[in-house]
Design an enzyme around this catalytic site. Structure first.
Site, PDB file in Angstrom:
ATOM      1  N   ARG A 173      52.176 -26.581   7.492  1.00 11.09           N
ATOM      2  CA  ARG A 173      52.099 -25.199   7.012  1.00 11.09           C
ATOM      3  C   ARG A 173      50.730 -24.594   7.323  1.00 11.09           C
ATOM      4  O   ARG A 173      49.736 -25.302   7.383  1.00 11.09           O
ATOM      5  CB  ARG A 173      52.320 -25.162   5.492  1.00 11.09           C
ATOM      6  CG  ARG A 173      53.766 -25.239   5.112  1.00 11.09           C
ATOM      7  CD  ARG A 173      54.050 -25.542   3.654  1.00 11.09           C
ATOM      8  NE  ARG A 173      53.050 -25.123   2.700  1.00 11.09           N
ATOM      9  CZ  ARG A 173      53.140 -25.388   1.383  1.00 11.09           C
ATOM     10  NH1 ARG A 173      54.185 -26.053   0.922  1.00 11.09           N
ATOM     11  NH2 ARG A 173      52.212 -25.004   0.565  1.00 11.09           N
ATOM     12  N   ARG A 192      50.929 -34.109   4.830  1.00 15.88           N
ATOM     13  CA  ARG A 192      52.207 -33.501   4.474  1.00 15.88           C
ATOM     14  C   ARG A 192      52.719 -32.593   5.585  1.00 15.88           C
ATOM     15  O   ARG A 192      51.965 -31.877   6.227  1.00 15.88           O
ATOM     16  CB  ARG A 192      52.028 -32.680   3.193  1.00 15.88           C
ATOM     17  CG  ARG A 192      53.312 -32.036   2.719  1.00 15.88           C
ATOM     18  CD  ARG A 192      53.284 -31.829   1.236  1.00 15.88           C
ATOM     19  NE  ARG A 192      52.746 -30.521   0.900  1.00 15.88           N
ATOM     20  CZ  ARG A 192      52.711 -30.061  -0.355  1.00 15.88           C
ATOM     21  NH1 ARG A 192      53.156 -30.800  -1.348  1.00 15.88           N
ATOM     22  NH2 ARG A 192      52.218 -28.874  -0.596  1.00 15.88           N
ATOM     23  N   ARG A 252      42.401 -24.158  -1.609  1.00 21.01           N
ATOM     24  CA  ARG A 252      43.466 -24.228  -2.624  1.00 21.01           C
ATOM     25  C   ARG A 252      43.049 -25.116  -3.786  1.00 21.01           C
ATOM     26  O   ARG A 252      43.328 -24.816  -4.946  1.00 21.01           O
ATOM     27  CB  ARG A 252      44.762 -24.767  -1.987  1.00 21.01           C
ATOM     28  CG  ARG A 252      45.486 -23.713  -1.182  1.00 21.01           C
ATOM     29  CD  ARG A 252      46.510 -24.326  -0.264  1.00 21.01           C
ATOM     30  NE  ARG A 252      47.625 -24.921  -0.958  1.00 21.01           N
ATOM     31  CZ  ARG A 252      48.387 -25.887  -0.447  1.00 21.01           C
ATOM     32  NH1 ARG A 252      48.133 -26.362   0.760  1.00 21.01           N
ATOM     33  NH2 ARG A 252      49.392 -26.367  -1.133  1.00 21.01           N
ATOM     34  N   ARG A 304      50.256 -19.776 -12.580  1.00 20.36           N
ATOM     35  CA  ARG A 304      49.100 -20.329 -11.867  1.00 20.36           C
ATOM     36  C   ARG A 304      47.782 -19.789 -12.431  1.00 20.36           C
ATOM     37  O   ARG A 304      46.733 -20.214 -12.005  1.00 20.36           O
ATOM     38  CB  ARG A 304      49.119 -19.862 -10.416  1.00 20.36           C
ATOM     39  CG  ARG A 304      49.916 -20.629  -9.365  1.00 20.36           C
ATOM     40  CD  ARG A 304      49.386 -21.896  -8.905  1.00 20.36           C
ATOM     41  NE  ARG A 304      49.356 -22.156  -7.490  1.00 20.36           N
ATOM     42  CZ  ARG A 304      50.365 -22.477  -6.695  1.00 20.36           C
ATOM     43  NH1 ARG A 304      51.583 -22.486  -7.123  1.00 20.36           N
ATOM     44  NH2 ARG A 304      50.143 -22.800  -5.447  1.00 20.36           N
ATOM     45  N   LYS A 363      54.629 -31.740  -7.461  1.00 18.02           N
ATOM     46  CA  LYS A 363      55.473 -30.892  -8.313  1.00 18.02           C
ATOM     47  C   LYS A 363      56.847 -30.653  -7.678  1.00 18.02           C
ATOM     48  O   LYS A 363      57.858 -30.744  -8.341  1.00 18.02           O
ATOM     49  CB  LYS A 363      54.802 -29.532  -8.564  1.00 18.02           C
ATOM     50  CG  LYS A 363      53.498 -29.607  -9.335  1.00 18.02           C
ATOM     51  CD  LYS A 363      52.971 -28.226  -9.707  1.00 18.02           C
ATOM     52  CE  LYS A 363      52.583 -27.365  -8.515  1.00 18.02           C
ATOM     53  NZ  LYS A 363      51.458 -27.892  -7.707  1.00 18.02           N
TER      54      LYS A 363
HETATM   55  P1  AMP Z   1      52.751 -23.659  -3.345  1.00 20.92           P
HETATM   56  O1  AMP Z   1      53.813 -24.010  -2.389  1.00 20.92           O
HETATM   57  O2  AMP Z   1      53.212 -23.638  -4.777  1.00 20.92           O
HETATM   58  O3  AMP Z   1      51.493 -24.478  -3.171  1.00 20.92           O
HETATM   59  O4  AMP Z   1      52.336 -22.135  -3.037  1.00 20.92           O
HETATM   60  C1  AMP Z   1      51.857 -21.755  -1.774  1.00 20.92           C
HETATM   61  C2  AMP Z   1      51.011 -20.499  -1.894  1.00 20.92           C
HETATM   62  O5  AMP Z   1      51.797 -19.432  -2.438  1.00 20.92           O
HETATM   63  C3  AMP Z   1      49.814 -20.608  -2.831  1.00 20.92           C
HETATM   64  O6  AMP Z   1      48.690 -21.171  -2.189  1.00 20.92           O
HETATM   65  C4  AMP Z   1      49.604 -19.144  -3.194  1.00 20.92           C
HETATM   66  O7  AMP Z   1      48.993 -18.427  -2.151  1.00 20.92           O
HETATM   67  C5  AMP Z   1      51.026 -18.633  -3.320  1.00 20.92           C
HETATM   68  N1  AMP Z   1      51.559 -18.793  -4.697  1.00 20.92           N
HETATM   69  C6  AMP Z   1      52.590 -19.588  -5.097  1.00 20.92           C
HETATM   70  N2  AMP Z   1      52.819 -19.486  -6.412  1.00 20.92           N
HETATM   71  C7  AMP Z   1      51.901 -18.594  -6.874  1.00 20.92           C
HETATM   72  C8  AMP Z   1      51.605 -18.069  -8.166  1.00 20.92           C
HETATM   73  N3  AMP Z   1      52.312 -18.437  -9.255  1.00 20.92           N
HETATM   74  N4  AMP Z   1      50.585 -17.173  -8.264  1.00 20.92           N
HETATM   75  C9  AMP Z   1      49.881 -16.779  -7.177  1.00 20.92           C
HETATM   76  N5  AMP Z   1      50.092 -17.247  -5.951  1.00 20.92           N
HETATM   77  C10 AMP Z   1      51.107 -18.139  -5.777  1.00 20.92           C
END
Ligand code: AMP
Length: 214
Positions: A162, A127, A173, A88, A13
């Site tokens: 990370r 990654r 996740r 999400r 994404k």
């Molecule tokens: P990402 O980089 O989009 O994978 O986000 C990393 C982490 O941030 C996720 O595993 C969640 O813990 C949190 N996160 C990001 N976006 C959301 C969302 N829209 N709702 C809830 N948690 C989020």
């Protein structure tokens, strides 16, 4: 353009969103990036979000909606936006629908990136991310490594794995995605605005998305 990018963690994404911003000046809004910056800066939001993020759990909907309600009203959203990692959950999608109606904004469509699970797992474990919150360039130790001493090619900061990219957090996740986020495809399909894209190579996917935008 105003689009939502749906897809599992590791579906690409972020990469697709960055490429799309070059198309018409729309901005990428990544809730994950915003939260990581908040954690790094030690803000109240960051302190509350960190535990959830490190475990690979979702941050509570109320925190995310407060953040996005403010973000979508900032001036730079005028040219359009690509939502990356938001919504999400179904409650977030419902709240977003109301928020967009209030702001008199329509979505062009919702892009669902479909990527085979073995590709996703391989991508997530290989990654790496630039540790500079203003950069956050994404690397892959196999296909797109950082410099030989582990620095970002763009800004020179250390490139790291990370906290949420340990094997345990990755599996959590993916499970959370299946349970909470995958149902959003049905939600947007019922609204008639879902478009599915098989996506292995980001440049190819971006071409297909641009063609769909017309
Ligand atoms: P990402 O980089 O989009 O994978 O986000 C990393 C982490 O941030 C996720 O595993 C969640 O813990 C949190 N996160 C990001 N976006 C959301 C969302 N829209 N709702 C809830 N948690 C989020």
């Amino acid at each position: 353009m105003r689009i939502i990018l749906l897809g599992a963690p590791g579906a690409g994404k972020g990469t697709v969103a960055k490429l799309l911003t070059e198309y018409d000046g729309s901005i990428q809004i990544s809730t994950g990036d915003i939260l990581r910056s908040a954690v790094k800066e030690g803000t109240a939001l960051g302190k509350e979000a960190k535990g959830y993020m490190d475990r690979g759990d979702l941050v509570p909907d109320e925190l995310i909606m407060k953040l996005m309600e403010e973000r979508l009203q900032q001036d730079d959203c005028g040219k359009g936006f690509i939502l990356d990692g938001f919504p999400r959950t179904i409650p977030q999608a419902e709240a977003l629908k109301q928020l967009l109606a209030k702001l008199k904004m329509n979505l062009d469509f919702v892009v669902n990136l479909e990527v085979p699970r073995d590709v996703i797992l391989d991508r997530l474990t290989t990654r790496r991310t630039c540790s500079n919150p203003d950069c956050q360039e994404i690397y892959n130790i196999k296909s797109n490594p950082p410099t030989p001493d582990g620095k970002c090619k763009k800004c020179g900061s250390p490139v790291i794995q990370r906290d949420d990219e340990t094997e345990e957090a990755i599996l959590n996740r993916l499970e959370t995605y299946q349970e909470k986020t995958a149902p959003l495809a049905g939600f947007y399909e019922r609204d008639g605005i879902l478009k599915n894209f098989e996506s292995i190579e980001s440049q190819e996917t971006v071409k297909k998305i641009k063609a769909a935008l017309g």
